[in-house]
Design an enzyme around this catalytic site. Structure first.
Site, PDB file in Angstrom:
ATOM      1  N   HIS A 101       0.637  -1.233   0.001  1.00  0.00           N
ATOM      2  CA  HIS A 101       0.019  -0.038  -0.013  1.00  0.00           C
ATOM      3  C   HIS A 101       0.973   1.186  -0.038  1.00  0.00           C
ATOM      4  O   HIS A 101       0.508   2.181  -0.396  1.00  0.00           O
ATOM      5  CB  HIS A 101      -0.834  -0.309   1.159  1.00  0.00           C
ATOM      6  N   HIS A 289      -2.173 -12.214  -2.869  1.00  0.00           N
ATOM      7  CA  HIS A 289      -3.296 -13.126  -2.042  1.00  0.00           C
ATOM      8  C   HIS A 289      -2.743 -14.492  -1.718  1.00  0.00           C
ATOM      9  O   HIS A 289      -3.836 -15.289  -1.220  1.00  0.00           O
ATOM     10  CB  HIS A 289      -4.750 -13.032  -2.873  1.00  0.00           C
TER      11      HIS A 289
END
Length: 768
Positions: A101, A289
């Site tokens: 992020h 993920h």
């Protein structure tokens, strides 16, 4: 007097309430929303840096034990702390998300965002809901930061933590480079999107959905889409997310609509804006993920405010959770709950295997967010991150299903499923690019594990020949002038070469001489015909010079040197004997070392220095606002911005040869004439249309039209702060100030990308 007396002794911070949120009293931007924010040129001032002007991060970082630092981060990953326990006994997935992020704010359109300055520590980014609980990740790393002190920036540590985590969980790395220097104050200029807008469809179309915004961007970024059944906002370029407060896209689908195909559209657009192709996009998402889980155990309305509005007692941490201990199995982050794989701390291909092997049905998380679960009751389960012996169904997001339904993404996924080694390499390379995209050329990279060289680094060859000395520089200047090329032509090509630089991601600039390669050689703003003529002549000078001795000079160096010779000659024509500094050492890139598609993002849509406006672009920001943005990217001060613009005008540098703003009877001579005319109170500016795009100057006494101009000219007389500078340069003793400012600013722009010449660059970038 009564009102004045009532304010005596009042708190000067009238918009802040103790124990509450900031008030809503109108401020400067409310009353004058279209004012030109010249103060954006002075963000993160040196006064904010407690390390002082002489601190050298490269030197400080060289003293730390990088191997020990790596092991300290690795050891931390396996030592949960009571106040914020790790999922599955491993902080790796949490650190991976924080690093992602931080770097994922990067956008290729203007190079802003990214991990480079650790801006995740400051508002607004630290309080975006998509960054929920990254404040905990950084606080967990505080002991490591304290151990290494100033030799380890927060920006480097934030990127390092997720990288070490991936390696610890089994991913082979390409390497890791240090060199990200911390900012010390919030970025108040970059426009990320309208604050508070979360992408949910409004009930009515706004009266003016594309109203202008003056802050650092090409347009406001709001695009109204669809009819009554399909209403939502998307963010346009240069914004790098589908809506504000997200890093990329809404995991529930656009506007929370749960449509995987719509999600695929947004994913492709947003990842392309951050310089990732389809394969890199799938690699990053599928790779990311493979680890960890999403958190949605508690409804959002129970969670406290973000760090910037948290209580004083929270000491900079936000999103206080009143349920249970407020963490572990009760953690709330993005609202979606669950894990993608049965082994959330091990690198494997289970994410893609599960995605394609099973069918998925929509369901809701405990927090009420839309997510997906396998229809097959015999599908693998995933362990609870904190409760021993408890298992849960696998989870997928709408954005995960996008890779299954989009045909192009599906092809990439199928290749990764067939060849796990290929997938591993693709993810490793994409992660390396993500972490380093805005770090700049390898000359800025620090540390012992930097990895290889990639095309996206904009590489240039190493210097492999003796550099020219002062006598040879003087000889070359004479040879250039003897070609008969006009001084203005030499100046134009040097400016076209160097002014592509943008400090946001350290791309562009004169090193590499990519102005002679596609796509830059064909840009209209560079006047390709003149560019060809000058480069051909300079190549002849280069060949003759190198045929006479051992010293060599690159075309990149010669282009800059020729521009310096042109400036000196133009100044001398006006009676000023100046020497423009020149530092050799640039090298020439090749087509094979240049990503033409990527470099096309550096093409200006407005170039105030050459009075260029691409009329094919629809603007919702004034041309002068975009010109200010370019001055920011060139690290110019307001005096430097004014001096360069005014100087290039009288040097007749308009891209199309027009005379707008060429306020002089001596075009081609370096003088302060631009500022004398601009501030002449006997002149009146008459707009040609109500839009005030072009103007004619007339004498107050009715003497008729004298000059023509654009907004990019008149802003230096119309803006209060810039006018003070213009009046100084126009004064009786002002030309000396102007001349020194122009020469120094010119040299600064020529040196912006010279990270290989550390001390010379530092001297060039010192304040005007």
């Amino acid at each position: 007097m009564k009102d004045h007396a009532a304010t005596q002794g009042a708190c000067p911070f009238r918009g802040t309430r103790i124990g509450g949120a900031q008030g809503s009293e109108p401020g400067l931007d409310h009353w004058w929303p279209n004012r030109l924010k010249v103060e954006l040129l002075y963000q993160d001032p040196p006064q904010a840096n407690p390390l002082g002007r002489d601190f050298d991060y490269a030197d400080a970082n060289a003293w730390i034990d990088h191997d020990q630092l790596w092991e300290d981060v690795r050891a931390f990953l396996h030592k949960p702390v009571e106040w914020w326990p790790s999922d599955y006994g491993h902080y790796g997935p949490q650190m991976n998300r924080m690093s992602w992020h931080s770097a994922g704010t990067y956008r290729i359109a203007d190079g802003r965002g990214g991990a480079g300055e650790g801006m995740q520590r400051f508002a607004p980014i630290n309080s975006w809901w998509d960054n929920g609980n990254t404040d905990k990740s950084r606080r967990l790393l505080a002991p490591i930061k304290a151990k290494y002190g100033a030799g380890l920036s927060w920006a480097d540590l934030i990127a390092l933590a997720g990288t070490v985590a991936l390696e610890d969980m089994g991913l082979p790395l390409q390497g890791f480079a240090f060199g990200r220097e911390d900012a010390w104050s919030a970025d108040t200029g970059t426009y990320w999107g309208p604050e508070g807008w979360f992408g949910k469809a409004p009930t009515e179309q706004p009266a003016d959905p594309q109203a202008g915004h003056p802050d650092q961007m090409v347009n406001r970024g709001l695009r109204w889409q669809g009819g009554p059944k399909d209403q939502h906002y998307d963010l346009e370029n240069p914004l790098g997310a589908s809506h504000q407060s997200l890093i990329y896209v809404d995991p529930e689908g656009p506007g929370g609509n749960g449509d995987p195909m719509d999600a695929a559209r947004d994913i492709r657009e947003t990842f392309a804006r951050m310089a990732m192709n389809d394969e890199e996009t799938v690699a990053l998402v599928a790779g990311g993920h493979a680890f960890g889980k999403s958190h949605g155990a508690v409804p959002a309305d129970k969670i406290g405010g973000a760090p910037e509005i948290a209580k004083m007692s929270e000491m900079g941490l936000g999103w206080a959770n009143p349920v249970g201990e407020g963490n572990a199995e009760n953690t709330m982050t993005n609202g979606i709950e669950g894990s993608w794989t049965p082994n959330p701390t091990r690198w494997d291909n289970d994410y893609l295997t599960n995605l394609f092997k099973y069918e998925w049905k929509q369901t809701k998380s405990p927090a009420g967010s839309l997510q997906w679960t396998p229809t097959d009751p015999d599908a693998p389960k995933t362990p609870d991150a904190h409760l021993p012996g408890v298992e849960h169904p696998l989870m997928m997001m709408t954005t995960d299903l996008a890779f299954k339904v989009d045909p192009d993404y599906r092809k990439v996924c199928e290749r990764f499923l067939e060849d796990f080694d290929y997938f591993t390499e693709a993810f490793s390379k994409a992660w390396h690019k993500l972490m380093h995209r805005d770090l700049g050329p390898t000359a800025r990279w620090l540390g012992p594990r930097q990895g290889g060289t990639f095309l996206w680094q904009d590489p240039v060859p190493e210097v492999d020949h003796p550099l020219v000395d002062d006598a040879q520089v003087a000889d070359l200047k004479a040879r250039v002038l003897e070609t008969g090329l006009a001084h203005g032509d030499l100046i134009a090509v040097a400016w076209a070469s160097a002014s592509t630089y943008r400090d946001s991601d350290k791309r562009g600039g004169a090193n590499g001489a990519r102005v002679r390669l596609a796509p830059q050689r064909g840009w209209a703003v560079n006047d390709p015909a003149r560019l060809d003529r000058v480069i051909d002549a300079l190549e002849g000078v280069k060949a003759d010079f190198e045929g006479e001795g051992e010293a060599k000079i690159s075309l990149a160096d010669l282009i800059v040197l020729a521009g310096c010779a042109g400036v000196e000659a133009a100044a001398q024509a006006g009676g000023h004997d100046v020497t423009v500094p020149f530092v050799p050492g640039r090298t020439d890139a090749s087509d094979e070392w240049t990503d033409a598609e990527s470099f096309d993002w550096l093409k200006p849509v407005v170039d105030g220095f050459r009075n260029y406006v691409d009329e094919a672009v629809g603007y919702h920001v004034s041309p002068e606002g975009i010109a200010l943005d370019k001055a920011c990217l060139l690290k110019l001060t307001a005096p430097e911005w004014a001096a360069l613009t005014g100087g290039l005008r009288v040097l007749d540098q308009n891209w199309d040869g027009s005379k707008d703003g060429v306020f002089t009877d001596r075009p081609g001579v370096l003088s302060a004439d631009f500022f004398r005319v601009l501030t002449d109170t006997d002149l009146v500016w008459r707009p040609e249309t109500g839009e005030e795009r072009r103007f004619t100057l007339e004498r107050r006494d009715g003497g008729g039209a004298t000059w023509t101009a654009t907004r990019l000219d008149l802003v230096f007389g119309a803006n209060a702060e810039l006018r003070q500078i213009a009046e100084l340069y126009a004064g009786a003793d002002g030309e000396g100030y102007f001349m020194r400012a122009f020469v120094k600013a010119w040299h600064k722009v020529m040196m912006l990308d010279r990270f290989d010449a550390k001390e010379a660059r530092k001297a060039a970038l010192s304040d005007c």
